[in-house]
Design an enzyme around this catalytic site. Structure first.
Site, mmCIF file in Angstrom:
data_model
loop_
_atom_site.group_PDB
_atom_site.id
_atom_site.type_symbol
_atom_site.label_atom_id
_atom_site.label_comp_id
_atom_site.label_asym_id
_atom_site.label_seq_id
_atom_site.Cartn_x
_atom_site.Cartn_y
_atom_site.Cartn_z
ATOM 1 N N GLY A 100 0.841 -1.206 0.000
ATOM 2 C CA GLY A 100 0.000 0.000 0.000
ATOM 3 C C GLY A 100 0.869 1.247 0.000
ATOM 4 O O GLY A 100 2.072 1.186 -0.266
ATOM 5 N N HIS A 501 -7.887 14.381 -37.937
ATOM 6 C CA HIS A 501 -7.915 15.485 -36.969
ATOM 7 C C HIS A 501 -6.607 15.568 -36.186
ATOM 8 O O HIS A 501 -6.562 16.216 -35.141
ATOM 9 C CB HIS A 501 -9.111 15.325 -36.019
ATOM 10 C CG HIS A 501 -10.420 15.358 -36.746
ATOM 11 N ND1 HIS A 501 -10.912 16.505 -37.336
ATOM 12 C CD2 HIS A 501 -11.314 14.381 -37.026
ATOM 13 C CE1 HIS A 501 -12.063 16.228 -37.930
ATOM 14 N NE2 HIS A 501 -12.329 14.935 -37.759
#
Ligand code: F6R
Length: 605
Positions: A100, A501
């Site tokens: 963690g 694009h």
């Protein structure tokens, strides 16, 4: 991502700890270590190589003991190096491993330094070890309960103390941790698979739990320090180190397992019925007015594909959100939405946090599509559909993805039925097509030799573009992700209509452009986009079905897909892209099953 194993027994536990680490290897790691209580002292061995090397090191030193902890580390704070590898010690009294991220580690480090603690690593974990030592009262269980109150962030920890030889204490908040209950011995691990063959009696710790493990005692308290009665479940976890059989890598094996995995996931589906998703499914499906999908990575692309199905077949509005964005974004909650999390592991920290965030805004109609029945995600959602891909060891998701798609298609049909948009005839046709998927996938897998020839070309490239349109755009995204994560070739995916694009500027003769070209309503549009690429010298590598009427020519390479598969076509079209990534990575000599910097189960933010 980081893996934890811990044990208290009356026998030498070193082989159990190392075996457990091997079974957690699939999660991804860059260093590993083990610590044991030996003759009133703490002893450890750490390595930046594989667990097998650690094992050789341990054997050489003769390290053995009855109480200990072990860890595989995936670096977050501090480089992958021996001094950062866990277990961390504090003053030769406390040994600790952690999974963690501790967010207030800087502040705690400053405080502990001021109190005279010296740090030998850059990790946030060493901070917890020193904190436990500083707060030690002579009772480790009591101390850990107090110490975790000072931690902000996510953690699963396992800790033992020189002065209490038959005790290991565990705690979790935001990262998974389970207890394995044995006969006169007890264990801790990140998942049940680490304890396969040792015990199948498993307790899933809940958020905020702290557990005291001794030889005859397994005592759990919740975050308020109150005794917590957590059920012991019998879990038949398979060893993650499943046999490779004739395959060179788990990823290859898992690609070829897809006919079986899809078959198993759909086994028992004799008709479309809400109960497939849980007892309360009908009531929930009846009242929803939209769908919100939350997921990460490949699972997110499964969600994007499902949006096309859900909106066109079930005619229900769908939002698909990247979990790590959604959890922090100001969004407009809709309590009538069905919140669907998609996760292979069921332990992805961002997806769990996004689910929690949605629930905190009164969105309680929750469903998960998940591959691990015992995971936090399944426990936290009202409804679940368990994909039956089996253990996925390769870091790159393959069979988990296609089984997620199969489950999401089933969800689409179910919502369509509940909303009165599925005739009996359509139901029968769709079910027939789903049942045929394993056979159809097998015929796509037979394309492997042609794909190997392409992979040899790709292995020499440093960039690639992937194009798709409509529901095959997410498949192009997944193809690009697969290629980049295991072959380290830079790959981008675009909906083909977007080329002009911007990305068209990248196209030269050096740029391979992979195109997913099934014969659907957009095929003619796609062909025009392909012309735009060819006109700039780009090399097209096209997966097209016979009806697409695209033939090989100069600069245009075609692999013919065996059949056109209608709405289920994304499930078939992703398979050659998985094979292309696999064989390209193989040709480049990368570590296919454990690509650099990546972890299987992403249990930190
Ligand atoms: C890519 C891959 C990852 C995972 C992601 C979510 O091949 O495997 O992108 O899809 O980390 O993981 P789960 O599905 O376990 O929540």
């Amino acid at each position: 991502m980081c893996g934890i194993v811990g044990a208290v027994a009356k026998r030498n536990i070193t082989p159990i700890l190392l075996q457990g680490l091997k079974r957690l290897e699939y999660r991804g790691y860059d260093s590993c270590g083990v610590a044991l209580h030996v003759d009133g002292m703490l002893q450890r061995s750490r390595s930046t190589a594989r667990v097998a090397e650690l094992e050789a090191q341990v054997e050489k030193s003769g390290l053995s003991g009855f109480t200990g902890i072990a860890h595989t580390r995936w670096a977050t704070h501090g480089a992958p190096a021996s001094h950062n590898a866990h277990p961390h010690f504090s003053r030769e009294r406390i040994a600790l491993v952690h999974n963690g991220i501790i967010e207030n580690h800087d502040e705690l480090r400053a405080e502990l330094k001021a109190a005279g603690y010296e740090f030998e690593s850059q990790t946030d974990t060493e901070v917890i070890a020193h904190l436990v030592d500083q707060m030690y009262t002579g009772d480790l269980f009591e101390t850990v309960q107090q110490a975790v109150k000072r931690l902000h962030g996510a953690y699963a920890i396992a800790v033992f103390c020189r002065d209490e030889p038959h005790r290991v204490v565990g705690a979790r908040q935001g990262s998974p941790l389970i207890v394995g209950v044995g006969d006169g011995e007890n264990f801790l691990a990140s998942d049940a698979m680490a304890l396969a063959g040792i015990t199948d009696q498993i307790i899933y710790l809940e958020e905020g739990d702290v557990v005291d493990l001794q030889l005859q005692r397994c005592w759990i308290v919740d975050s308020d320090g109150k005794p917590a009665d957590r059920p012991v479940r019998t879990v038949h976890a398979h060893s993650g180190a499943a046999e490779l059989g004739p395959y060179r890598h788990y990823m290859q094996k898992e690609i070829f397992e897809q006919p079986r995995a899809i078959g198993d996931t759909l086994e028992g589906v004799t008709g479309i019925m809400p109960e497939l998703f849980g007892d309360k499914a009908y009531d929930i499906f009846k009242k929803i007015d939209s769908v919100l999908i939350l997921a990460c990575g490949t699972s997110y692309y499964a969600g994007l594909t499902a949006k096309y199905w859900l909106e066109s077949i079930a005619q229900i509005p769908v939002n698909v959100e990247i979990a790590s964005e959604y959890r922090y974004r100001d969004s407009v909650p809709n309590p009538k939405a069905l919140v669907v999390t998609i996760s292979q592991s069921g332990e992805t920290a961002d997806t769990l946090a996004a689910l929690k965030h949605a629930r905190s805004m009164d969105m309680t109609n929750t469903l998960t599509i998940c591959n691990v029945a015992t995971s936090a995600m399944v426990r936290e959602c009202a409804l679940a559909y368990i994909t039956r891909a089996g253990v996925e060891v390769g870091v790159a998701s393959t069979k988990a993805f296609t089984t997620q798609l199969a489950a999401l298609f089933l969800l689409t049909l179910t919502l369509a039925q509940v909303r009165g948009r599925l005739s009996e005839e359509q139901e029968a046709t769709c079910l027939k097509a789903m049942r045929h998927l394993p056979v159809a996938i097998s015929s796509v897998l037979a394309l492997e030799p042609q794909i190997i020839a392409w992979a040899e070309e790709f292995a020499r490239k440093e960039n690639a573009l992937f194009l798709g349109r409509g529901m095959h755009y997410p498949i192009a995204l997944e193809g690009a992700l697969k290629l980049k994560e295991i072959s380290y070739i830079h790959a981008e995916a675009y909906p083909a209509g977007e080329l002009k694009h911007g990305p068209l500027a990248l196209v030269t003769e050096e740029m391979p452009v992979v195109t997913v070209a099934p014969n659907d309503a957009l095929i003619e549009k796609l062909k025009s986009n392909m012309q735009e690429v060819r006109a700039r010298g780009g090399q097209l590598y096209v997966f097209a079905d016979a009806d697409s009427k695209i033939a090989s020519s100069e600069g245009l390479h075609v692999i013919r897909m065996p059949e056109h598969y209608g709405k289920l076509s994304p499930i078939l079209h992703v398979i050659p892209l998985q094979l292309l990534a696999y064989h390209t990575a193989l040709a480049r000599g990368t570590d296919v099953d454990k690509p650099r910097n990546l972890a299987k189960s992403v249990t930190v933010e």
